[in-house]
Design a protein around this motif. Structure first.
Motif, short mmCIF file in Angstrom:
data_model
loop_
_atom_site.label_atom_id
_atom_site.label_comp_id
_atom_site.label_asym_id
_atom_site.label_seq_id
_atom_site.Cartn_x
_atom_site.Cartn_y
_atom_site.Cartn_z
N GLN A 113 40.56 42.14 4.01
CA GLN A 113 41.24 41.91 5.08
C GLN A 113 42.04 40.32 5.01
N ARG A 114 41.38 39.48 4.74
CA ARG A 114 41.82 38.14 4.45
C ARG A 114 43.03 38.11 3.48
N ALA A 115 42.59 38.63 2.35
CA ALA A 115 43.68 38.79 1.26
C ALA A 115 44.96 39.61 1.80
N SER A 116 44.61 40.81 2.70
CA SER A 116 45.88 41.60 2.82
C SER A 116 46.65 40.63 3.92
N LEU A 117 45.94 39.97 5.00
CA LEU A 117 46.71 39.12 5.75
C LEU A 117 47.58 38.11 4.96
N ASP A 118 47.20 37.27 4.08
CA ASP A 118 48.09 36.64 3.08
C ASP A 118 48.95 37.41 2.41
N HIS A 119 48.99 38.56 2.06
CA HIS A 119 49.75 39.58 1.48
C HIS A 119 50.92 39.73 2.60
N TYR A 120 50.53 40.13 3.94
CA TYR A 120 51.59 40.09 4.85
C TYR A 120 52.38 39.00 5.09
N ARG A 121 51.91 37.88 5.17
CA ARG A 121 52.67 36.43 5.28
C ARG A 121 53.56 36.53 4.12
N GLN A 122 53.21 36.65 3.01
CA GLN A 122 54.24 36.64 1.92
C GLN A 122 55.31 37.53 1.86
N ILE A 123 54.84 38.81 2.11
CA ILE A 123 55.71 40.02 2.10
C ILE A 123 57.07 39.64 3.11
N ILE A 124 56.24 39.31 4.36
CA ILE A 124 57.38 39.24 5.56
C ILE A 124 58.37 38.17 5.37
N ALA A 125 57.55 37.19 4.67
CA ALA A 125 58.72 35.98 4.47
C ALA A 125 59.68 36.24 3.29
N HIS A 126 58.84 36.89 2.31
CA HIS A 126 59.70 37.15 0.93
C HIS A 126 61.05 38.35 1.28
N GLU A 127 60.66 39.10 2.08
CA GLU A 127 61.42 40.46 2.35
C GLU A 127 62.11 40.19 3.67
N ASP A 128 62.06 39.08 4.33
CA ASP A 128 62.72 38.91 5.66
C ASP A 128 62.52 40.24 6.46
N ILE A 129 61.19 40.38 6.72
CA ILE A 129 61.08 41.77 7.60
C ILE A 129 60.65 41.50 9.11
N ALA A 130 61.71 42.05 9.96
CA ALA A 130 61.49 41.78 11.47
C ALA A 130 60.54 42.76 11.79
N CYS A 131 59.27 42.33 12.21
CA CYS A 131 58.08 43.13 12.84
C CYS A 131 57.24 42.60 13.80
N ASP A 132 57.94 41.61 14.37
CA ASP A 132 57.18 41.12 15.49
C ASP A 132 55.97 40.53 15.09
N HIS A 199 55.37 50.23 12.84
CA HIS A 199 56.68 51.03 12.15
C HIS A 199 57.71 49.98 11.77
N LYS A 200 57.86 49.31 12.36
CA LYS A 200 58.89 48.26 12.05
C LYS A 200 58.53 47.30 10.59
N PHE A 201 57.02 47.22 10.56
CA PHE A 201 57.09 46.72 9.06
C PHE A 201 57.16 47.65 8.13
N ILE A 202 56.55 48.90 8.42
CA ILE A 202 56.68 50.16 7.07
C ILE A 202 58.00 50.36 6.97
N PHE A 203 58.97 50.32 7.85
CA PHE A 203 60.28 50.82 7.56
C PHE A 203 60.91 49.75 6.68
N GLY A 204 60.67 48.25 7.13
CA GLY A 204 60.92 47.44 6.30
C GLY A 204 60.81 47.03 4.96
N LEU A 205 59.21 47.53 4.87
CA LEU A 205 58.84 47.50 3.66
C LEU A 205 59.27 48.58 2.72
#
Ligand SMILES: Cc1cc2nc3c(=O)[nH]c(=O)nc-3n(C[C@H](O)[C@H](O)[C@H](O)COP(=O)(O)OP(=O)(O)OC[C@H]3O[C@@H](n4cnc5c(N)ncnc54)[C@H](O)[C@@H]3O)c2cc1C
Length: 414
Positions: A113-132, A199-205
């Motif tokens: 989970q810690r590794a996953s949260l790091d990946h969330y940070r990176q993906i959201i910033a890198h792909e500019d995903i608006a997911c609150d 769903h906002k994250f998954i659609f953005g991804l």
């Protein structure tokens, strides 16, 4: 149709896998019988939660479950029926309701989970995903002395695994979250956690995966497989046959039945949960709040507030039990100050894929050499989505996994 990697299932696990494979330049096709995020990934509670790294089975869980069986509004319900798979699953589950199994699972889930949260940070910033996405932590709130005392014991146990938690008395918890009901007596602050609108994250991804070259096909349902020599040679769908060098099974609660068609035993029970999403009241909580004695949660998601909970073992049914939905709404009013007038809410149900030991299945099948399985994330699938996608991409490319996969073996039940 020919592709290098075929992913079955467009939930958070399948879409994360497609994203990392496409980013690595691999030709990947994802198919879903409905659309992306049509399953349990859509309306869940949105928690990204290293602080909740316990699997479902644990000491006392069965006893509590049996007590709750008599209460129609309880957070756990098992529909009485004669079902050999359910009986076998419960028997195995019982074997993991002990301290040793719990303590083996916690560090593994914590690291994922810690590794996953790091990946969330990176993906959201890198792909500019608006997911609150908000890293505001969360609260576990209690109304009773008994509940709070048990919550403190549990929090101290989790802290012994290095998780960052803070025990709060009544004054401290109300200072942190003024929208809590005055009868809340204290609780635990889960500092490491975050939350999103799923769903906002998954659609953005999914859009990001497409930009990197993935092909995503809706309304494409797997109906069967052709296999020979220990390999899948074709995946049969309503849109014809797909031929792939490797196949990823990431169909959530539907994976058990699909695996069975390949002669594989992937025991899981679909555990139904509900959510109710309302327009965000003002004021409203700034972080997620778990209703300690009720096993339900409220999560702020942009301009909405979502209540979620219950774990119902009633098979693969899509029905809604209104009494359980009402019980979640009632709990919300016991823990939060909410407007008197009841707003209209969107009610949703989803099926969590739950293995008997509470650990996901991530790995290559020993019996089907070109099959990778990624499912069984139970209550933590959203939280563990990106790291699972990363691990699938590594497995598919014959790279060493970035985290050990002990305990996640896909053939562990035979
Ligand atoms: C009420 C509730 C609250 C929850 N809260 C949280 C939370 O706060 N945090 C958290 O981490 N997790 C939470 N979860 C758990 C989380 O939602 C799941 O673990 C996760 O969504 C599972 O994702 P998945 O991709 O494995 O499956 P799914 O999202 O269910 O996706 C499976 C997909 O496979 C497709 N499919 C099925 N059969 C076929 C077929 N034959 N052919 C093609 N496609 C097929 C389906 O259409 C579906 O889109 C919650 C779950 C519920 C129900």
């Amino acid at each position: 149709m020919q592709t290098d990697i075929l992913i079955i299932g467009g939930g958070v696990i399948g879409v994360s896998s497609a994203y990392y494979l496409a980013r690595a330049g691999v030709a990947v096709t994802l198919i879903d019988k409905k659309t992306v995020a049509a399953g349990s990934s859509w309306g869940n509670a949105g928690l990204l939660c290293p602080n909740h790294s316990e699997p479902i089975p644990g000491p006392g869980v069965l006893g509590q479950g049996l007590k709750w069986l008599l209460d129609v509004e309880s957070p756990l319900y098992i529909k009485p029926r004669i079902d050999a798979d359910l009986i076998r699953w419960l028997w195995r589950f019982r074997g993991y309701c002990n301290q040793q199994a719990l303590d083996r699972a916690i560090p593994r889930l914590r690291d994922m989970q810690r590794a996953s949260l790091d990946h969330y940070r990176q993906i959201i910033a890198h792909e500019d995903i608006a997911c609150d996405f908000e890293e505001a932590g969360g609260l576990l709130a209690f109304r009773t002395d008994e509940g709070l005392a048990a919550g403190i014991v549990q929090a101290e146990h989790m802290a012994s695994f290095g998780l960052k938690l803070q025990i709060l008395d009544a004054a401290a918890i109300h200072a942190l979250e003024p929208t809590l009901h005055p009868e809340v007596q204290g609780g635990v602050f889960h500092q490491e956690d975050a939350f999103i609108t799923p769903h906002k994250f998954i659609f953005g991804l999914a859009e990001a995966a497409k930009r990197h070259g993935a092909l995503i096909l809706d309304e494409t349902e797997v109906r069967g497989f052709t296999a020979s020599g220990g390999r899948i040679t074709a995946v049969r769908t309503n849109r014809g046959n797909f031929h792939a060098r490797q196949v990823v099974l990431a169909a959530g609660a539907w994976s058990t039945a699909l695996a069975r068609q390949l002669g594989l035993h992937l025991p899981m029970q679909p555990a139904k949960g509900y959510s109710i999403t309302i327009p965000r009241p003002q004021p409203s909580p700034k972080r997620y709040v778990i209703f300690g004695e009720r096993n339900a949660v409220a999560t702020p998601m942009g301009d909405t507030l979502r209540f979620a909970g219950t774990l119902e073992l009633s098979g693969m049914s899509a029905g809604v039990n209104q009494r359980r939905v009402n019980a979640i709404c009632k709990a919300a009013r016991e823990y939060l100050i909410l407007p008197k007038k009841k707003p209209a809410g969107h009610v949703w149900q989803g099926l969590r894929p739950v293995p008997p030991d509470g650990m996901p299945y991530i790995g290559r099948s020993r019996r089907m050499s070109n099959l990778i399985i990624a499912t069984g994330h139970a209550m933590l699938g959203l939280s563990m989505g990106p790291i699972t996608g990363r691990l699938v991409a590594e497995l598919a490319q014959e790279q060493p996994p970035s985290l050990p996969l002990d305990g996640c073996e896909v053939d562990r039940f035979g």
